[in-house]
Structure formats: structure tokens, C-alpha cells
Design an enzyme around this catalytic site. Structure first.
Site: not given
Ligand code: BG6
Length: 320
Positions: A192, A294
Site C-alpha cells: 500500500h 498499490e
């Protein structure tokens, strides 16, 4: 005292060997920092094995980290690279194996073990010590640092090895998941990454043209990307795509993200209202200076049989 007329003088350095990368720990052992002889550095918080800083040789930071991010293990870190495993987003209620887990799973809320460092020479300028450093981190179902919520909600035997490799101009993070259980399990993986930008209104993201995506801010409808992406409001999309993704600002390429065995890319920016609603998102206008790109495998499930392993990686290169 014994006199030693031929006492050897101490060896300062082995002649001919370039300076080596260094690795150091914070006083409380919660952070590991690796620095290349040329000045580039990364800092990893053992909680979540979260990379919270990546600096180039002029100490310019590449990751966004909220000034209200919790680094004390009470909350996932708002910034850097939180690592998502074994479920992305709110667990789907109809997926029994993960339905009791917290949003984004437990890898980012467990304390990982530092397994060690290795160094190697990248492309050869011996004089400047053109080396890379790799830090390895581990988390398993038997680990003391495992988030206690995980044991009950996800009772499988597993092993994770997360490697973070710093080169002069790029950073690679790679995760290997192994099923040590007798039973198969399903999992998702995502890195992320919160990239730092100067002005989100000048940013364009390329490499996703013609790719299909799920638009999470439009009732999870499926759409097809046309051209480059500009961020002009809350953006939360799950792309399925191959190939590099490039982030440019004012026409200049800042980052190129390549992926290995990770077929999805989430593009996320919370924009004004969402940022206001997140207690650990500061400053509130910080959404102007960040963009999450991500890489992950979150479109379906990786089903690992007993003894199976899954490996996925991202490389973020500066410019290119
Ligand atoms: C993104 C999701 O990956 O993470 C978003 O697509 C989510 O929906 C965001 O809001 C942040 O999640 P969290 O749990 O860190 O607040």
C-alpha cells in the site's frame, strides 16, 4: 604494563574495499535504518514491517507519512508502505476464511522479526561503493509478534518473508507467503505505497490506458481507463493491468512502478472529505502531497495448498 615495541597499529579499513552499507536500530529496537555509502536510506518499522521512509542521496523523502501516523503499534501506519495480507479492504462477508479479520488483514498490525541484511554490488562503480542492501523480515503463525486477533480469526499455519532492497535509484519490496498448514488457504497481498508528490493537481499516472478497473467511489462499477489518470477528487480504483505504471508531475517522471506477479494496482487518494474523516491523516490538506499506487494480487484469491508458496514484488524506480 608490557612494552611492545612492534605493537600493530589498528586497521582503519581494508584497502581496496569500497565503504559498505550500514544498518542501525533505534534505541527501542522498533526501527531499522539502512544507509548506502552514497547516502540513500530506508527506515522500516518492525510493526507491520512498514517502510516509513525512503530518501535519495540528497535526503529528499520519497514516501508520504502522515504527521499524525501512529508508530507505537496501536494502529496501522498512515503512510510509507503498509503491507496488506491476507485480505484487502473490508473482508467480504461471504468469504468465510477471512470474514472475521480486520480491514486489510493483520500483516500491518503485527510486529515482524528482523531476519538480517545482505549486501551486493549493483552495477559496478567500485569507487563510489555502488552497492545495494537487502533487509529481510519474517512473520509466521508461531511468532510472538503476531496480532492476537489473527490467531483466532485466521487459524492457519503460515510463514511470510518480506524483503526490502535499496539500490541507489530504486526500491524493491517482495513478499513470499508459504502455507505450512495441512489445509489450503486463500489469501490476498498488497503493498500500500504512499508516494510523495508536490502537487496532486499536476500529477498524471500513465501505463493503465485501456485497463479495466473497479471504481470503489462509484458503487464498485467496472470501467475501462481511457488515457492518463488525473486526480481531481476522491479516487479509489482497483485496476487489473500488466506493465509499468508511471507517475509524472508537471510532465516530469517522478516514479516508475514495475510489478512481478502482482496483477492489480490500486490508485487511491482520499481527497478533502475522506482526509478530514481520518483521525491519523495530518495535515488535513496532505492529500495534495500524496498518491497511493498499490501493487497487489487482490482481484480474486491466491489459493495455496499445503507447502505451496506465492511470491509477489514491486520495484519503484526514481524517474525513468
Ligand atoms: C485503499 C483502499 O487501498 O486503502 C481504500 O482501496 C481505503 O478503500 C484505503 O480507504 C485506506 O485504508 P485504511 O484501512 O488504511 O484506512
Amino acid at each position: 604494563m608490557v612494552e611492545r615495541p612492534n605493537k600493530p597499529s589498528s586497521l582503519v579499513a581494508t584497502p581496496g574495499l569500497p565503504p559498505q552499507p550500514t544498518v542501525s536500530f533505534s534505541d527501542d529496537n522498533s526501527l531499522v535504518t539502512a544507509t548506502l555509502p552514497t547516502g540513500e536510506s530506508i527506515t522500516v518499522l518492525l510493526y507491520g514491517a512498514t517502510v516509513i521512509s525512503w530518501k535519495d542521496s540528497s535526503s529528499s523523502e520519497k514516501f508520504w507519512l502522515s504527521s499524525a501516523a501512529k508508530l507505537d503499534g496501536t494502529k496501522p501506519v498512515r503512510g510509507g508502505i503498509p503491507l496488506i495480507f491476507p485480505v484487502f479492504g473490508p473482508p467480504p462477508p461471504d468469504h468465510a476464511q477471512t470474514s472475521s479479520l480486520p480491514q486489510h488483514g493483520f500483516a500491518r498490525t503485527s510486529r515482524w522479526e528482523f531476519l538480517g541484511k545482505s549486501t551486493s554490488e549493483s552495477s559496478g562503480n567500485q569507487q563510489t561503493g555502488d552497492l545495494s542492501v537487502k533487509l529481510d523480515f519474517g512473520l509466521s503463525s508461531a511468532a510472538n509478534g503476531l496480532d492476537p486477533k489473527a490467531k483466532e480469526a485466521w487459524p492457519y499455519k503460515f510463514n511470510l518473508i518480506y524483503s526490502v532492497t535499496l539500490n541507489r535509484k530504486d526500491l524493491t519490496t517482495s513478499l513470499v507467503v508459504t502455507n505450512d498448514d495441512e489445509r489450503p488457504f486463500d489469501c490476498q497481498v498488497l503493498m500500500h505505497t504512499y508516494l510523495k508528490v508536490n502537487d496532486i493537481t499536476k500529477v498524471s499516472i500513465s501505463g493503465l490506458d485501456n485497463s479495466s478497473y473497479i471504481d470503489k467511489v462509484d458503487a464498485a462499477s467496472t470501467k475501462t481507463q481511457s488515457g492518463e489518470i488525473q486526480i481531481e477528487g476522491e479516487t479509489d480504483r482497483v485496476y487489473t493491468a500488466d506493465g509499468p505504471v508511471t507517475v509524472a508531475e508537471g510532465g516530469k517522471t517522478l516514479y516508475t512502478v514495475t510489478r512481478d506477479n502482482l496483477s492489480n494496482v490500486v490508485v487511491w487518494n482520499p481527497w478533502i472529505e475522506k482526509a478530514k474523516g481520518m483521525g491519523d491523516f495530518e495535515p488535513k490538506d496532505g492529500y495534495k502531497e500524496m498518491l497511493c499506487v498499490e501493487p497487489g494480487s487482490v482481484g480474486g484469491w491466491q489459493t495455496l495448498e499445503k507447502g505451496d508458496a506465492f511470491e509477489g514484488a514491486q520495484t519503484i524506480s526514481l524517474g525513468v
